[in-house]
Design an enzyme around this catalytic site. Structure first.
Site, PDB file in Angstrom:
ATOM      1  N   SER A  24      19.749 -18.415  29.741  1.00  0.00           N
ATOM      2  CA  SER A  24      19.306 -17.089  30.178  1.00  0.00           C
ATOM      3  C   SER A  24      20.123 -15.986  29.514  1.00  0.00           C
ATOM      4  O   SER A  24      19.934 -14.808  29.813  1.00  0.00           O
ATOM      5  CB  SER A  24      19.421 -16.970  31.702  1.00  0.00           C
ATOM      6  OG  SER A  24      20.711 -17.346  32.135  1.00  0.00           O
ATOM      7  N   HIS A 153     -13.344  12.034  45.257  1.00  0.00           N
ATOM      8  CA  HIS A 153     -14.291  11.171  44.527  1.00  0.00           C
ATOM      9  C   HIS A 153     -14.538  11.691  43.112  1.00  0.00           C
ATOM     10  O   HIS A 153     -15.629  11.528  42.575  1.00  0.00           O
ATOM     11  CB  HIS A 153     -15.622  11.056  45.267  1.00  0.00           C
ATOM     12  CG  HIS A 153     -15.470  10.750  46.723  1.00  0.00           C
ATOM     13  ND1 HIS A 153     -15.386   9.459  47.204  1.00  0.00           N
ATOM     14  CD2 HIS A 153     -15.332  11.561  47.804  1.00  0.00           C
ATOM     15  CE1 HIS A 153     -15.249   9.501  48.528  1.00  0.00           C
ATOM     16  NE2 HIS A 153     -15.187  10.764  48.912  1.00  0.00           N
ATOM     17  N   SER A 284      -3.565   9.948  15.438  1.00  0.00           N
ATOM     18  CA  SER A 284      -4.392   8.809  15.047  1.00  0.00           C
ATOM     19  C   SER A 284      -4.222   8.550  13.564  1.00  0.00           C
ATOM     20  O   SER A 284      -4.116   9.488  12.771  1.00  0.00           O
ATOM     21  CB  SER A 284      -5.859   9.127  15.350  1.00  0.00           C
ATOM     22  OG  SER A 284      -6.715   8.318  14.570  1.00  0.00           O
ATOM     23  N   LYS A 290      -6.718  14.235  16.024  1.00  0.00           N
ATOM     24  CA  LYS A 290      -6.343  13.695  17.326  1.00  0.00           C
ATOM     25  C   LYS A 290      -4.931  14.079  17.766  1.00  0.00           C
ATOM     26  O   LYS A 290      -3.987  14.067  16.985  1.00  0.00           O
ATOM     27  CB  LYS A 290      -6.468  12.164  17.329  1.00  0.00           C
ATOM     28  CG  LYS A 290      -7.877  11.648  17.207  1.00  0.00           C
ATOM     29  CD  LYS A 290      -8.821  12.101  18.329  1.00  0.00           C
ATOM     30  CE  LYS A 290      -8.576  11.454  19.660  1.00  0.00           C
ATOM     31  NZ  LYS A 290      -8.892  10.053  19.713  1.00  0.00           N
ATOM     32  N   GLU A 297      -0.711   7.255  28.842  1.00  0.00           N
ATOM     33  CA  GLU A 297      -1.533   6.045  28.984  1.00  0.00           C
ATOM     34  C   GLU A 297      -0.653   4.832  29.283  1.00  0.00           C
ATOM     35  O   GLU A 297      -1.010   3.966  30.089  1.00  0.00           O
ATOM     36  CB  GLU A 297      -2.369   5.815  27.723  1.00  0.00           C
ATOM     37  CG  GLU A 297      -3.490   6.830  27.590  1.00  0.00           C
ATOM     38  CD  GLU A 297      -4.167   6.844  26.227  1.00  0.00           C
ATOM     39  OE1 GLU A 297      -5.115   7.608  26.077  1.00  0.00           O
ATOM     40  OE2 GLU A 297      -3.735   6.102  25.314  1.00  0.00           O
ATOM     41  N   GLN A 329      16.524 -18.206  38.618  1.00  0.00           N
ATOM     42  CA  GLN A 329      16.938 -17.549  37.376  1.00  0.00           C
ATOM     43  C   GLN A 329      15.812 -16.646  36.859  1.00  0.00           C
ATOM     44  O   GLN A 329      16.062 -15.674  36.152  1.00  0.00           O
ATOM     45  CB  GLN A 329      17.279 -18.628  36.344  1.00  0.00           C
ATOM     46  CG  GLN A 329      17.649 -18.107  34.978  1.00  0.00           C
ATOM     47  CD  GLN A 329      18.270 -19.195  34.131  1.00  0.00           C
ATOM     48  OE1 GLN A 329      19.376 -19.645  34.405  1.00  0.00           O
ATOM     49  NE2 GLN A 329      17.565 -19.641  33.105  1.00  0.00           N
ATOM     50  N   LYS A 332      15.259 -12.470  36.967  1.00  0.00           N
ATOM     51  CA  LYS A 332      15.900 -11.396  36.200  1.00  0.00           C
ATOM     52  C   LYS A 332      14.993 -10.656  35.237  1.00  0.00           C
ATOM     53  O   LYS A 332      15.016  -9.427  35.180  1.00  0.00           O
ATOM     54  CB  LYS A 332      17.125 -11.940  35.482  1.00  0.00           C
ATOM     55  CG  LYS A 332      18.277 -12.041  36.442  1.00  0.00           C
ATOM     56  CD  LYS A 332      19.405 -12.859  35.924  1.00  0.00           C
ATOM     57  CE  LYS A 332      20.012 -13.626  37.051  1.00  0.00           C
ATOM     58  NZ  LYS A 332      19.140 -14.661  37.633  1.00  0.00           N
TER      59      LYS A 332
HETATM   60  N1  ARG Z   1      21.685 -18.307  35.255  1.00  0.00           N
HETATM   61  C1  ARG Z   1      21.651 -18.769  36.618  1.00  0.00           C
HETATM   62  C2  ARG Z   1      20.779 -17.836  37.451  1.00  0.00           C
HETATM   63  O1  ARG Z   1      20.455 -16.789  37.007  1.00  0.00           O
HETATM   64  C3  ARG Z   1      23.035 -18.804  37.144  1.00  0.00           C
HETATM   65  C4  ARG Z   1      23.249 -19.811  38.200  1.00  0.00           C
HETATM   66  C5  ARG Z   1      23.282 -21.169  37.680  1.00  0.00           C
HETATM   67  N2  ARG Z   1      23.711 -22.081  38.664  1.00  0.00           N
HETATM   68  C6  ARG Z   1      23.560 -23.399  38.539  1.00  0.00           C
HETATM   69  N3  ARG Z   1      24.004 -24.124  39.473  1.00  0.00           N
HETATM   70  N4  ARG Z   1      22.996 -23.911  37.487  1.00  0.00           N
HETATM   71  O2  ARG Z   1      20.391 -18.128  38.564  1.00  0.00           O
END
Ligand code: ARG
Length: 448
Positions: A24, A153, A284, A290, A297, A329, A332
């Protein structure tokens, strides 16, 4: 070469596909300063609980501050931000860094860091909303006498003050700011959950005032306090705070998308109510004439993306057994995306409002439409003793008559008017087709 935070019980190397699939770091690096704050605090706790000597505490904290104040470049060879920071610390203080992870788990760590991230970003959203509200207030003030057709409306309804129209958005955003502030204070920062069962460190050590560390890391939150967890299983399992953040950002994005849509429609040739500053428009590649409101948008579209972030996250959480599961995870990316999107939207919209011009001439032309005053004629008849429903029917027939005969009520004779009601007095009726008289006749609004 990246190092893992685990591995002792493994004989085989992790399959590279799993390594790649589970990491991650490419997004959770955004938690770096919040994770460092957590580590600085944790080190202090280890000191107070006797796991580290005072000198060791200050050595690790100084090194962590240095890492936190430098440019944090994610190294994609690490599993996550926690692993990279641990390794960076090892390179600075050597084996002493191996004590950092005493009595903690990433399960607790990631909740702490994500909570501070949320508080910080929610506070920024509140401040940016306040900026947009100010820009709207100035716009309302600068155009305080302007009257526009009110729509229901998407059809002409009744004349309204532009300042009230803008005020409606101001009130929506003010309500959102209140919700955001509640969300900020509802997030309680805790440690001591460990992986799931708590830690051997006494709860009293987990009472820390964190303000001075946050300040040193450039985190602009005041009054940050750490408390011991009240329930370690809850701490590592619950993500309500993420859901709240995704909810409040989705609601704000919804308000902004409606404003964007109104401005897009109002800037068409057909309406021509507003002129959006060129600096906030794009062109454009094919049609030289334009001037497109692409930014608006994207604001209109982004609300849909934010709903997706919210519902996608809730779907990840639904049915998850307690306590921590790696599924979490996946909170995020939607969380970061929602904050980054809404923050970008608020910045752009503030600029648009600060430079927006209303085309009063074009708006005034629309106010000539007699149908906008139909309800005022109903009230006129009611004031003369007619029942509302009867008056409504009379005026409905009157308007239909003008449409069918391509005439205006104003041009009708006294005699013609009396075909619809003997209460009509032409000299009084013609005065009703006045936007100012129409808006001022509405007494129910407490503008404060
Ligand atoms: N990258 C993990 C998360 O965002 C961190 C926690 C990982 N914990 C584990 N026991 N593998 O949740």
């Amino acid at each position: 070469m990246s190092k893992k935070l685990w591995g002792g019980r493994f004989e085989k190397a992790t399959n590279p596909l799993v390594e790649e699939f589970t990491k991650s770091i490419h997004y959770d690096y955004k938690l770096a300063k919040y994770d460092i704050l957590g580590s600085i605090v944790h080190v202090g706790i280890l000191g107070s609980a006797g796991y580290l000597k005072p000198k060791e505490v200050s050595k690790i904290q100084t090194a962590l501050l240095k890492i936190g104040n430098g440019r944090f470049t994610p190294d994609l060879s690490y599993e996550d931000v926690h692993s990279q920071i641990q390794d960076m610390l090892e390179r600075q203080v050597g084996d002493l860094a191996l004590k950092l992870h005493t009595a903690r788990s990433r399960n607790d760590q990631v909740v702490f860091a994500t909570k501070v991230y949320c508080k910080d970003n929610l506070a920024e959203v509140a401040a940016l909303c306040a900026g947009v509200i100010d820009a709207l207030k100035s716009l309302a003030k600068a155009n305080s006498g302007v009257i526009i057709p009110g729509f229901t409306h998407m059809q002409h309804a009744q004349p309204i003050y532009l300042k009230d129209y803008l005020g409606a958005y101001i009130m929506m955003l003010e309500a959102s700011v209140d919700k955001v502030k509640i969300a900020v204070s509802d997030i309680k920062l805790t440690m001591g959950a460990g992986a799931v069962a708590g830690t051997p460190i006494d709860a009293k050590h987990y009472n820390v005032s964190m303000g001075k560390y946050a300040k040193k890391l450039g985190i602009g939150l005041t009054g940050l306090n750490l408390e011991p967890t009240k329930n370690s299983i809850y701490t590592v399992s619950d993500r309500s705070f993420v859901a709240e953040a995704l909810n409040v950002t989705a609601i704000i994005a919804t308000h902004l998308s409606r404003f964007a849509e109104d401005l897009i429609i109002w800037s068409t040739k057909e309406f021509d109510f507003v002129d959006i500053d060129e600096a906030f428009c794009t062109g454009s590649s094919l049609m030289p004439q334009k001037k497109n409101a692409d930014a608006l948008e994207l604001i209109r579209a982004s609300a849909g993306k934010l709903f997706g972030n919210r519902i996608g996250f809730l779907a990840v959480m639904k049915g998850l057994p307690l306590s921590y599961n790696r599924d979490m995870q996946l909170d995020k990316e939607p969380l970061f995306d929602s904050f980054e999107t809404v923050i970008g939207e608020l910045k752009v919209l503030k600029g648009i409002f600060k430079t927006l011009k209303f085309n009063e001439d074009k708006i005034e032309t629309q106010l000539d439409d007699e149908s906008l005053y139909a309800t005022d004629i109903v009230y006129y008849l009611v004031d003369k003793g007619a029942a509302f429903k009867t008056a409504h029917t009379i005026v409905g027939k009157l308007i239909k008559y003008t449409i069918d005969n391509s005439i205006e009520v104003k041009t009708m004779t006294q005699h013609e008017l009396n075909i619809f009601s003997d209460k009509f007095v032409k000299a009084e009726i013609v005065k009703l087709f006045d936007p100012k008289i129409s808006v001022e006749s509405k007494k129910s609004i407490n503008r404060g």
